[in-house]
Design a protein around this motif. Structure first.
Motif, PDB file in Angstrom:
ATOM      1  N   LEU A  12     -56.976  16.245  11.955  1.00 34.68           N
ATOM      2  CA  LEU A  12     -57.672  17.523  11.824  1.00 34.68           C
ATOM      3  C   LEU A  12     -56.723  18.697  12.016  1.00 34.68           C
ATOM      4  N   ALA A  13     -55.688  18.500  12.835  1.00 35.93           N
ATOM      5  CA  ALA A  13     -54.705  19.560  13.084  1.00 35.93           C
ATOM      6  C   ALA A  13     -53.564  19.549  12.071  1.00 35.93           C
ATOM      7  N   ASP A  14     -53.639  18.668  11.073  1.00 32.58           N
ATOM      8  CA  ASP A  14     -52.582  18.513  10.066  1.00 32.58           C
ATOM      9  C   ASP A  14     -51.259  18.078  10.662  1.00 32.58           C
ATOM     10  N   ASN A  15     -51.317  17.416  11.821  1.00 26.95           N
ATOM     11  CA  ASN A  15     -50.115  16.813  12.395  1.00 26.95           C
ATOM     12  C   ASN A  15     -49.940  15.370  11.939  1.00 26.95           C
ATOM     13  N   LEU A  16     -50.997  14.770  11.409  1.00 28.80           N
ATOM     14  CA  LEU A  16     -50.958  13.456  10.774  1.00 28.80           C
ATOM     15  C   LEU A  16     -51.490  13.649   9.365  1.00 28.80           C
ATOM     16  N   ASP A  17     -50.805  13.067   8.375  1.00 27.45           N
ATOM     17  CA  ASP A  17     -51.180  13.316   6.986  1.00 27.45           C
ATOM     18  C   ASP A  17     -52.187  12.325   6.430  1.00 27.45           C
ATOM     19  N   VAL A  18     -52.107  11.072   6.864  1.00 24.60           N
ATOM     20  CA  VAL A  18     -53.032  10.056   6.344  1.00 24.60           C
ATOM     21  C   VAL A  18     -53.465   9.164   7.489  1.00 24.60           C
ATOM     22  N   LEU A  19     -54.778   8.977   7.605  1.00 22.28           N
ATOM     23  CA  LEU A  19     -55.356   8.069   8.596  1.00 22.28           C
ATOM     24  C   LEU A  19     -56.220   7.073   7.845  1.00 22.28           C
ATOM     25  N   ASP A  20     -55.851   5.786   7.899  1.00 17.53           N
ATOM     26  CA  ASP A  20     -56.575   4.802   7.092  1.00 17.53           C
ATOM     27  C   ASP A  20     -57.810   4.240   7.779  1.00 17.53           C
ATOM     28  N   THR A  21     -58.054   4.603   9.053  1.00 18.41           N
ATOM     29  CA  THR A  21     -59.248   4.137   9.756  1.00 18.41           C
ATOM     30  C   THR A  21     -59.804   5.279  10.598  1.00 18.41           C
ATOM     31  N   VAL A  22     -60.912   5.849  10.164  1.00 17.58           N
ATOM     32  CA  VAL A  22     -61.579   6.883  10.958  1.00 17.58           C
ATOM     33  C   VAL A  22     -62.239   6.209  12.157  1.00 17.58           C
TER      34      VAL A  22
END
Length: 503
Positions: A223-233
């Motif tokens: 959400l903070a754009d510190n991680l670009d891709v998360l494959d498991t919410v």
């Protein structure tokens, strides 16, 4: 660099010894095999120029010229043959050794002590050509050539395989970044491999796999754009992630499942008593309610031991009623087990805290406790690596959550690693010659329809024995940041890493 989520690999990054998700997603970026699987599950030749066979048993493989590893050394026929022989030899104790089972001579290199150091079914004809002889026709052999254990290795790997696994040299679309690329338990960084010649060239300047202790922290970073891709919410965000992310939210079925496993040394879970207890526990779990309340429909009740997203899936196999919630029958079957040996102790279910599993494990334990009247609880381990180490070394001493995420899109690939008697990935210590024979027949079938029918018969054996308890199939929920575009979820739930682009 694009930041993506991951977990600390369990082992050094050797393709034939990597059978878990954290290491697998990295190994598949570092190496290129004879073939590769695209985002939709279609197969393409990669290093192979041709793979010829007239009978699905005898193969002649020709490599494309000009391929090199990232250190400049050439990729040759020996790069493949030597890697496969290393992976198969019993004294090397590779977790993926079972994959070479169809090759002539596998039994000799797996004997204790080994009767040979190399498999006689592999022959190098010249620098770019080798042949493979199988003991019988194997319907998915061309497909499994895209799988990590069939990747090539440079000659330098064999001088010190342990050291090589800490800093592997591959021929894939990425290579290790310069400097401290692998910061253990923190992150691992890859950059494009300039010498890569295949069909999945990176469209980004590199990937950093960030090893999170839990998915909630990863989601906050997303959400903070510190991680670009998360494959498991994480399940905590499932009610709101579509609102949070808008068109950056992804949801799609994937070839991935979730089981509860038990090993052969677990008290009360051996022999007929154990079979009955596993059956009772299975029918004591309200999969549909847990999948809806905790996962908001992104987990659906398992109907077999594979995945509903695979070709040939049959959700109405005879015997699959043991996977349905039936509390009255569960209590009757539990009482039958008590007639053999009265229950004592508590039923613990181990899980890794860094995988977002606490909520559903707690709900599953509650369902078992309320139905069977036993003390059922979750048992957290801080990391996936710590959990897997105890499972692999047979020191876990309790039930444990695990499952399978497809490496290539066939039902056989879900069944063979986990349940064949000869598989080093058989974490439940399951042994049934009838199952082994049916899987061998499915591999030797003349066409897919005949193979699927035999796979169904093999699964009926599993439904009776219940070596593990299938719980869920996945409808994966994922998301990406405002910094990136072209984010696609592949057939097995992982991001299409090579095609992610920075805006």
């Amino acid at each position: 660099m694009i930041a993506v989520n991951g977990t600390e690999p369990q082992n050094p990054l050797i393709p034939s010894n990597t059978n878990e998700n954290g290491g697998g997603r990295i190994v598949d970026r570092l190496f290129a095999g004879l073939r590769y699987i695209d985002a939709g599950g279609a197969l393409h030749d990669e290093v192979a120029q041709s793979i010829d066979t007239t009978d699905q048993q005898h193969y002649r493989i020709r490599l494309q010229p000009g391929w090199t590893f990232s250190d400049g050394t050439p990729v040759t026929a020996h790069s493949f043959v030597d890697a496969w022989n290393f992976g198969a030899l019993v004294t090397n104790a590779q977790l993926q050794s079972y994959t070479y089972g169809p090759i002539v001579g596998f039994a000799d290199v797996q004997a204790d002590p080994p009767r040979a150091q190399t498999m006689s079914g592999l022959k190098v004809l010249d620098d770019l050509t080798f042949t493979v002889d199988l003991t019988a026709p194997t319907i998915d052999f061309r497909t499994r050539l895209a799988y990590a254990p069939f990747y090539p290795l440079p000659a330098s790997a064999f001088r010190d395989m342990k050291a090589f696994g800490q800093h592997p040299i591959g021929n894939g679309p990425y290579r290790f970044a310069n400097g401290d690329a692998w910061q253990h338990d923190v992150q691992l960084s890859l950059v494009p491999n300039e010498s890569y010649k295949g069909g999945r060239p990176p469209r980004n300047t590199g990937l950093t796999f960030v090893f999170y202790s839990n998915f909630d922290a990863a989601y906050s970073d997303l959400l903070a754009d510190n991680l670009d891709v998360l494959d498991t919410v994480p399940d905590s965000a499932l009610p709101v992630y579509k609102k949070d992310l808008g068109d950056r939210a992804i949801e799609a079925p994937t070839a991935q499942n979730q089981w509860i496993g038990m090993q052969g040394n677990l008290a009360h879970f051996t022999g007929e008593e154990g079979r009955l207890r596993r059956e009772a526990i299975s029918m004591a779990v309200d999969r549909a309610q847990i999948g809806q309340k905790i996962f908001h429909g992104t987990r659906v009740p398992a109907r077999d031991f594979t995945s509903q997203d695979l070709p040939g899936f049959n959700g109405t196999l005879p015997g699959s009623e043991v996977l349905q919630y039936n509390p009255d029958q569960a209590r009757r079957v539990w009482a039958q087990a008590n007639d053999i040996a009265p229950w004592s102790g508590k039923f613990e279910i181990a899980y890794n805290s860094d995988g977002g599993h606490q909520s559903w494990i707690d709900a599953l334990a509650n369902s078992i406790r309320n139905t069977l009247g036993i003390d059922a609880v979750g048992a957290p381990y801080p990391t996936f690596k710590q959990l897997r180490d105890q499972v692999v070394h047979r020191t876990i001493g309790k039930a444990f959550r695990y499952g399978w995420q497809g490496d290539y899109p066939t039902m056989l690939q879900f069944l063979e690693p986990s349940f064949l008697s000869t598989s080093d990935s058989n974490d439940s210590d399951y042994r049934n010659p009838r199952f082994d024979a049916l899987i061998a027949a499915a591999e030797a079938a003349p066409d897919e329809q005949a193979s699927w029918q035999l796979v169904g018969q093999a699964q009926q054996v599993l439904l009776h024995d219940l070596p593990v308890i299938p719980i869920f199939d996945y409808v994966n929920a994922a998301g990406y940041s405002k910094r990136v575009t072209k984010v696609v979820q592949t057939w097995n739930g992982l991001p299409d890493f090579e095609n992610i682009e920075l805006k």
